[in-house]
Design an enzyme around this catalytic site. Sequence first.
Site, PDB file in Angstrom:
ATOM      1  N   GLN A 490       0.993  -1.323  -0.287  1.00  0.00           N
ATOM      2  CA  GLN A 490       0.315   0.121   0.074  1.00  0.00           C
ATOM      3  C   GLN A 490       0.878   1.310  -0.190  1.00  0.00           C
ATOM      4  OE1 GLN A 490      -3.075   0.097  -0.460  1.00  0.00           O
ATOM      5  NE2 GLN A 490      -3.802  -1.835   0.159  1.00  0.00           N
ATOM      6  N   ASP A 546      -2.240 -15.136  -3.483  1.00  0.00           N
ATOM      7  CA  ASP A 546      -1.402 -14.176  -4.180  1.00  0.00           C
ATOM      8  C   ASP A 546      -0.828 -14.555  -5.621  1.00  0.00           C
ATOM      9  OD1 ASP A 546      -1.567 -10.965  -4.264  1.00  0.00           O
ATOM     10  OD2 ASP A 546       0.205 -11.665  -5.634  1.00  0.00           O
ATOM     11  N   ASP A 608      -8.502  -8.751  -1.930  1.00  0.00           N
ATOM     12  CA  ASP A 608      -8.226  -7.880  -1.832  1.00  0.00           C
ATOM     13  C   ASP A 608      -7.532  -7.661  -3.471  1.00  0.00           C
ATOM     14  OD1 ASP A 608      -6.797  -4.909  -1.559  1.00  0.00           O
ATOM     15  OD2 ASP A 608      -5.542  -5.194  -0.474  1.00  0.00           O
ATOM     16  N   CYS A 636      -9.569  -1.342  -4.167  1.00  0.00           N
ATOM     17  CA  CYS A 636      -9.099   0.446  -5.064  1.00  0.00           C
ATOM     18  C   CYS A 636     -10.349   0.889  -6.661  1.00  0.00           C
ATOM     19  CB  CYS A 636      -7.507   0.597  -5.313  1.00  0.00           C
ATOM     20  SG  CYS A 636      -7.589  -1.023  -6.805  1.00  0.00           S
TER      21      CYS A 636
HETATM   22  C1  SAM Z   1      -4.025  -4.236  -4.026  1.00  0.00           C
HETATM   23  S1  SAM Z   1      -2.813  -6.379  -3.838  1.00  0.00           S
HETATM   24  C2  SAM Z   1      -3.323  -5.484  -2.157  1.00  0.00           C
HETATM   25  C3  SAM Z   1      -2.427  -6.865  -1.918  1.00  0.00           C
HETATM   26  C4  SAM Z   1      -2.108  -6.501   0.099  1.00  0.00           C
HETATM   27  N1  SAM Z   1      -3.602  -6.669   0.398  1.00  0.00           N
HETATM   28  C5  SAM Z   1      -2.316  -5.582   0.312  1.00  0.00           C
HETATM   29  O1  SAM Z   1      -3.082  -4.777   0.885  1.00  0.00           O
HETATM   30  O2  SAM Z   1      -0.566  -5.072   0.717  1.00  0.00           O
HETATM   31  C6  SAM Z   1      -3.808  -6.999  -5.081  1.00  0.00           C
HETATM   32  C7  SAM Z   1      -2.844  -8.143  -5.238  1.00  0.00           C
HETATM   33  O3  SAM Z   1      -3.791  -9.181  -6.294  1.00  0.00           O
HETATM   34  C8  SAM Z   1      -2.256 -10.218  -6.504  1.00  0.00           C
HETATM   35  N2  SAM Z   1      -3.419 -10.331  -7.928  1.00  0.00           N
HETATM   36  C9  SAM Z   1      -3.870 -10.141  -8.886  1.00  0.00           C
HETATM   37  N3  SAM Z   1      -4.631 -10.495  -9.633  1.00  0.00           N
HETATM   38  C10 SAM Z   1      -4.225 -11.844  -8.525  1.00  0.00           C
HETATM   39  C11 SAM Z   1      -4.900 -13.578  -9.080  1.00  0.00           C
HETATM   40  N4  SAM Z   1      -5.273 -13.612 -10.269  1.00  0.00           N
HETATM   41  N5  SAM Z   1      -4.820 -14.053  -7.906  1.00  0.00           N
HETATM   42  C12 SAM Z   1      -4.265 -13.498  -7.115  1.00  0.00           C
HETATM   43  N6  SAM Z   1      -3.803 -12.856  -6.532  1.00  0.00           N
HETATM   44  C13 SAM Z   1      -3.843 -11.602  -7.836  1.00  0.00           C
HETATM   45  C14 SAM Z   1      -1.313  -8.603  -7.204  1.00  0.00           C
HETATM   46  O4  SAM Z   1       0.014  -9.631  -7.337  1.00  0.00           O
HETATM   47  C15 SAM Z   1      -0.910  -7.943  -5.824  1.00  0.00           C
HETATM   48  O5  SAM Z   1      -0.764  -8.362  -4.744  1.00  0.00           O
END
Ligand code: SAM
Length: 936
Positions: A490, A546, A608, A636
């Site tokens: 974040q 993730d 998330d 987001c």
């Molecule tokens: C908004 S970030 C949130 C990360 C964590 N929850 C944080 O607050 O730091 C979104 C996360 O989703 C992951 N992501 C994107 N596509 C994904 C998928 N198909 N399956 C799992 N994770 C995914 C990205 O790698 C990223 O780390």
Amino acid sequence: MTDINEAQELVPVAAAVTDESKSDAVEKPEPNLTDTSTDAAASAAITPIDKHWDQTSKKVVVHNVLKFIRPNEISKLTSSWTKDTDIVIVKTKKPPKENWIKVTLETEDMVDQFIKLINEGGDDGNAMKNSRGGNMFAKRALDMDDRDNKKRGRDNDDDEISNGRDAKRAAVVSKVLSNDEVRDAITPLWRKSYEEQLDLKAKEMVNKCSKNIIKEIKKKFRTLEHEARRGNRSSVKQYSWLDTKLAISIEQPVPSPQVYEYRNKVEFTAGYRNVIVETGYANESNGDKKSDETSETPSNIRKIPAAGFLASGWAGGVTSPHCLQNTPDWACSIADILNEYLPTSPLKPYDSKIHRGFFRSFTIRCSLRTREIMVIVVHAPAKGGVGAAEDGSDDFSAVFEEEKTKLVELLTRDVLAVPKRDFPADFVREEIVDGQGCDGLKVTSVFFQEFDGLSQPGPDHPVQHVFGKTCLEEKLGQCTFQISPGAFFQTNTRGAEKLYNIVVERIKEVTTDPKQTLLFDVCCGTGTIGLTCLKEGVVGKLIGLDIAEPAICDAKVNAAKNGFSTGDNTDAVKNHSITRFIASPAEKVLAEEMKSVPKSTPVVAVVDPARDGLHGTVVQTLRKNEKIDRLVYVSCNPTGTLVRDAAMLCGPPTKKYPGRPFRVRIAQPVDMFPLTNHCEMVMTFERMSKEEYKQYHGSTETKSITKSITGIHQLTRILTISIMLMKLLITALAIGAAIGETDSSNLRGRELADTKKVCIYLGRKFGSQTFDVPSEKFRFYISSSRVFPAASGECDPDLVKNLSTEDLRIKKFCRLFKHTLNEYWTVDAISAATDWMLANEFEQGSCTNKNTYGTLHMEHLKEVNQNKFDDLYEELVDLMSNFTYEELVRSALAFFACFLHEAHKIHSFHCSWMLSMHSMIFGMEITPAIEELTDL
Ligand SMILES: C[S@@+](CC[C@H](N)C(=O)[O-])C[C@H]1O[C@@H](n2cnc3c(N)ncnc32)[C@H](O)[C@@H]1O
């Protein structure tokens, strides 16, 4: 928020400076942006704007022609203008629905003659008239882009004329932005008080999030009702909560603990800064800057290699971050170092339009709490990127190592100097709890990352560690986290604490036996949310998923750092360890993981996702698993993908989304990005009780109902497809084939097929271009409703066989096309498109039901940054407008192959069918070359 999202936030391109007000407000530049401080080094690297556009000088735009002209009539019309003269028009261009045509004349000498002809060559000595009797008028096409000699004068100038937005964008190309303009572009709410900003965000959440979710759910009920009526069945009663006044009430946004200088990460683009080296604008004295912005292009602007934000699109140059209130001192201090170094370096900034140059971007992360700073230098291959010149002038390998050492030395040798900021006059700095300014801060790690792709490297893209620590450490609440270069974190540290506290509270509300409760942290990144929940004692076990391997590696380390054991096998959480982190797309593993949870274990889930929201399969799994009574969704993109996902979670059960629905309990916005329009949302969902469900659906057996529906559906599908296959065979043999794409373009395709022309049709904005076609066999057209080009027609199988991967431009085309697919199309959209091609409309040979396909794929398209999209599109159009007909056909085949390849990944049954369909129609063989192209 994803990295891409962050980039969008900090690198808003043209749109941000396109308001009338902003353009009108162009002031004489502030000293820091004019940068008359051009030191010796800088002036050595100054690149004067080249005035010699290659084709623009031969181009004229004729205005007030009619909007709707058949493509095959355009050249007839333009040649009627020049009949009996020596003027030769070599090319015409008319975007559909625009009332102008651009013509390219054979020589520059003809330009004035042609303008005179149009403006004075009418019967009465006045202007020539259009077919409705209105006066036309002609003007030279305007010089727009100073970046790319090759590109100049082809399409950019079209944009300038085609709409005001792009005209404004074009106008800033040759201007130096004032500090206020930079602030308006990057922190658009900076003029408002913080209370006003929060109120604005609250209203936005009501109007564009909660109201739209309700609308979407109601729509689903209406569809069910419609289907029930057709099938003579009783319909489902709409859930009564949908009509209550506070169906989804939005709480007042939680303010960010820090309104200014809150970012812990910035991403500078490497490019050129527009700098005034002498004084004044060329025609500043006339005071009328709006009337003809490009004619006042200052002759005294120079371009200096620099790093900063793109406040006015790619063509507008990079701007300094010093005036931005959301950007901390350390970021500006590093910008100063880069801006001292770049003008002196033989390594040039990268030009993403021609794929030449070296430095692409600089990502900087900082923890004020641990006093660490990480810099990631993203660059093209030292030997030259995909567009490297053959003469070796883009080969930087001889100087690369030396320059790398030099840059690292500059970045790391001293504590950061306090930068000179350009805050607004009345700005009062906040006290920053975690440390003020650059006090004692030093760069603690540097990475170089080679990247030759189109946009940004993905999280797994390899990095080269060149200095200091291998990761950054940050503290949040009671936890410490390691963050690797590719991992998400974040961007507002203190804001993130607020956000996570809310998630903790929402979980605490429902966990009666926290020690036994298992939390699924979907899209867990470095494990921040899940580990915070464990640390706060609201859950006892954690499974984090993730897609990004580096983030999961960090999450495992972070579990240990914070005192929790980690296991790697499926039984790990069940039996021994407290945490388990899995590097995989959630859609691939979530269902299996949930299945393996013992019945007696209470389960809660947090999701998330990145800006494009949850994968449909993840929504399906969460909804189907009725063990999950509470789901916390951190979004987001609350006005976009959250609306879609919430409606799927809360709507009536369907064959695709079975299970008792959820209902939104609390919608809590959290302002993580003061001064910008972005807002985070924590939406808490609660499962409808069995009793309530029974009231509406008469039974609690949601699975059996859906199973039978799915079974019937599959059978119907197979039958439909078999029937269509037969029909198709007959159609293909009899009349060739037309693979329909969008409504208007499809009709256009048929029309063109009749005229034996080939047409590039790339959406309304970019218009069409026709080519004479050597034989009837080559009828072909390419179209796009938005971002997806499609092809239709017949083509010579030999062309497919001979498709070569040697041609760099075709390779580039495929890259661009794949990029559009990956950037803007969701899995659901591709899936919907293949469904559509196979089912509803195909047999009719053209799309008569205008809405079916459009709705199907549009609703699933990712929300895009329009400017990014425009850039990409321009590139596609540019590339295509130079293709020969055969290159065009080959590219089209290659992009079909790309599409099929992508579709195949999701839709194997349909896609294999599609492949056979294509091989029948086009004689298209998936040759090794096509395979190679699809793997780019
Ligand atoms: C908004 S970030 C949130 C990360 C964590 N929850 C944080 O607050 O730091 C979104 C996360 O989703 C992951 N992501 C994107 N596509 C994904 C998928 N198909 N399956 C799992 N994770 C995914 C990205 O790698 C990223 O780390």
